[in-house]
Scaffold this motif. Structure first.
Motif, short mmCIF file in Angstrom:
data_model
loop_
_atom_site.label_atom_id
_atom_site.label_comp_id
_atom_site.label_asym_id
_atom_site.label_seq_id
_atom_site.Cartn_x
_atom_site.Cartn_y
_atom_site.Cartn_z
N SER A 119 23.72 -102.21 -18.95
CA SER A 119 24.13 -101.21 -19.93
C SER A 119 22.97 -100.78 -20.82
CB SER A 119 25.30 -101.73 -20.78
OG SER A 119 24.90 -102.81 -21.57
N SER A 120 22.06 -101.69 -21.12
CA SER A 120 20.90 -101.31 -21.92
C SER A 120 19.89 -100.50 -21.11
CB SER A 120 20.22 -102.55 -22.50
OG SER A 120 19.57 -103.30 -21.50
N MET A 121 19.95 -100.61 -19.79
CA MET A 121 19.05 -99.82 -18.93
C MET A 121 19.32 -98.33 -19.08
SD MET A 121 16.91 -101.74 -17.35
CE MET A 121 16.29 -100.61 -16.13
N GLN A 122 20.56 -97.96 -19.28
CA GLN A 122 20.91 -96.55 -19.45
C GLN A 122 20.22 -95.97 -20.67
OE1 GLN A 122 25.17 -96.32 -19.44
NE2 GLN A 122 25.33 -97.15 -17.39
N THR A 123 20.19 -96.73 -21.75
CA THR A 123 19.52 -96.29 -22.97
C THR A 123 18.02 -96.13 -22.72
OG1 THR A 123 21.16 -97.51 -24.24
CG2 THR A 123 19.18 -96.82 -25.40
N LYS A 124 17.45 -97.09 -22.02
CA LYS A 124 16.01 -97.04 -21.73
C LYS A 124 15.67 -95.86 -20.83
CE LYS A 124 15.25 -102.00 -22.23
NZ LYS A 124 14.84 -103.23 -21.56
N ILE A 125 16.51 -95.61 -19.83
CA ILE A 125 16.26 -94.48 -18.93
C ILE A 125 16.36 -93.17 -19.70
CG2 ILE A 125 17.16 -93.19 -16.94
CD1 ILE A 125 17.90 -95.90 -15.68
N ALA B 54 1.90 -88.39 -16.09
CA ALA B 54 1.87 -89.42 -15.05
C ALA B 54 2.40 -90.75 -15.58
CB ALA B 54 0.46 -89.60 -14.51
N VAL B 55 2.05 -91.10 -16.80
CA VAL B 55 2.51 -92.34 -17.40
C VAL B 55 4.03 -92.30 -17.60
CG1 VAL B 55 2.40 -93.79 -19.47
CG2 VAL B 55 0.30 -92.87 -18.49
N ALA B 56 4.52 -91.19 -18.15
CA ALA B 56 5.95 -91.04 -18.39
C ALA B 56 6.72 -91.04 -17.07
CB ALA B 56 6.23 -89.78 -19.19
N THR B 57 6.14 -90.43 -16.04
CA THR B 57 6.78 -90.41 -14.72
C THR B 57 6.92 -91.83 -14.18
OG1 THR B 57 5.87 -88.22 -14.24
CG2 THR B 57 6.56 -89.55 -12.36
N GLY B 58 5.86 -92.60 -14.29
CA GLY B 58 5.88 -93.98 -13.83
C GLY B 58 6.95 -94.80 -14.54
N SER B 59 7.11 -94.58 -15.84
CA SER B 59 8.13 -95.31 -16.60
C SER B 59 9.53 -94.99 -16.10
CB SER B 59 8.03 -94.95 -18.09
OG SER B 59 6.83 -95.41 -18.63
N VAL B 60 9.80 -93.70 -15.91
CA VAL B 60 11.14 -93.31 -15.45
C VAL B 60 11.42 -93.90 -14.07
CG1 VAL B 60 12.58 -91.36 -14.73
CG2 VAL B 60 11.27 -91.22 -16.85
N LEU B 61 10.46 -93.77 -13.16
CA LEU B 61 10.67 -94.27 -11.80
C LEU B 61 10.87 -95.78 -11.77
CD1 LEU B 61 8.13 -92.08 -9.80
CD2 LEU B 61 10.62 -91.86 -9.88
N ARG B 62 10.12 -96.49 -12.60
CA ARG B 62 10.25 -97.95 -12.66
C ARG B 62 11.63 -98.34 -13.18
NH1 ARG B 62 9.99 -100.92 -16.85
NH2 ARG B 62 8.79 -99.44 -18.07
N LEU B 63 12.09 -97.66 -14.24
CA LEU B 63 13.39 -97.98 -14.80
C LEU B 63 14.53 -97.67 -13.83
CD1 LEU B 63 12.83 -96.76 -18.46
CD2 LEU B 63 13.20 -99.11 -17.72
N VAL B 64 14.41 -96.56 -13.09
CA VAL B 64 15.43 -96.21 -12.10
C VAL B 64 15.47 -97.28 -11.00
CG1 VAL B 64 16.03 -94.54 -10.30
CG2 VAL B 64 15.42 -93.74 -12.58
N LYS B 65 14.29 -97.72 -10.58
CA LYS B 65 14.22 -98.76 -9.55
C LYS B 65 14.81 -100.08 -10.07
CE LYS B 65 10.85 -101.05 -6.58
NZ LYS B 65 9.44 -101.19 -6.23
N ASP B 66 14.50 -100.42 -11.31
CA ASP B 66 15.05 -101.64 -11.91
C ASP B 66 16.57 -101.57 -11.99
OD1 ASP B 66 12.50 -102.63 -12.23
OD2 ASP B 66 12.44 -102.36 -14.41
N GLU B 67 17.09 -100.41 -12.38
CA GLU B 67 18.54 -100.26 -12.48
C GLU B 67 19.20 -100.46 -11.12
OE1 GLU B 67 21.96 -97.21 -13.98
OE2 GLU B 67 20.32 -96.50 -12.76
N ALA B 68 18.61 -99.89 -10.09
CA ALA B 68 19.16 -100.05 -8.74
C ALA B 68 19.17 -101.52 -8.34
CB ALA B 68 18.36 -99.23 -7.74
N SER B 69 18.13 -102.26 -8.70
CA SER B 69 18.09 -103.68 -8.33
C SER B 69 19.14 -104.47 -9.10
CB SER B 69 16.70 -104.27 -8.56
OG SER B 69 16.42 -104.41 -9.93
#
Length: 116
Positions: free
Chosen positions: A66-72, A8-23
């Motif tokens: 560009s750094s968001m891709q690494t984080k995702i 659940a924690v890892a899922t939340g991280s991925v979803l947050r990063l994807v949302k941040d990237e879209a913004s």
């Protein structure tokens, strides 16, 4: 209430990063529109300064993107490891958490594919 599972924690991280990237993508579009509008405007005594500031902000946003891709990628790897641990019986997670995690993996991979 038990603490959230690693899945659940890892899922939340991925979803947050994807949302941040879209913004960030939306922000880039808005900044490019502002730059174009400034470029076409006339009579503004601060035009050069404002234009330079907007271009600098655009460059910084692109750098962050560009750094968001690494984080995702890293977050996806952790999520996939957590899912694998769950399959092997080492990690507790509800069926709902696993379903959300699988959806997050798809969204994360799609975000990386679009960025390429």
């Amino acid at each position: 209430m038990p603490p959230p599972s690693k899945v659940a924690v890892a899922t939340g991280s991925v979803l947050r990063l994807v949302k941040d990237e879209a913004s960030y993508h939306k922000e880039i579009v808005q900044q490019e529109q502002r730059i174009k509008k400034l470029d076409e405007s006339e009579g503004d005594e601060n035009k050069e300064y404002t234009l330079r500031q907007e271009k600098q902000a655009l460059a910084e946003t692109r750098k962050v993107l560009s750094s968001m891709q690494t984080k995702i990628s890293a977050a996806l790897e952790k999520l996939e490891e957590a899912l694998e641990a769950h399959k092997e019986g080492g990690a507790e997670a509800s069926a709902e958490d696993v379903t959300k995690a699988n959806d997050a993996v798809v969204k994360g991979k799609e975000a990386l594919r679009q960025a390429s």
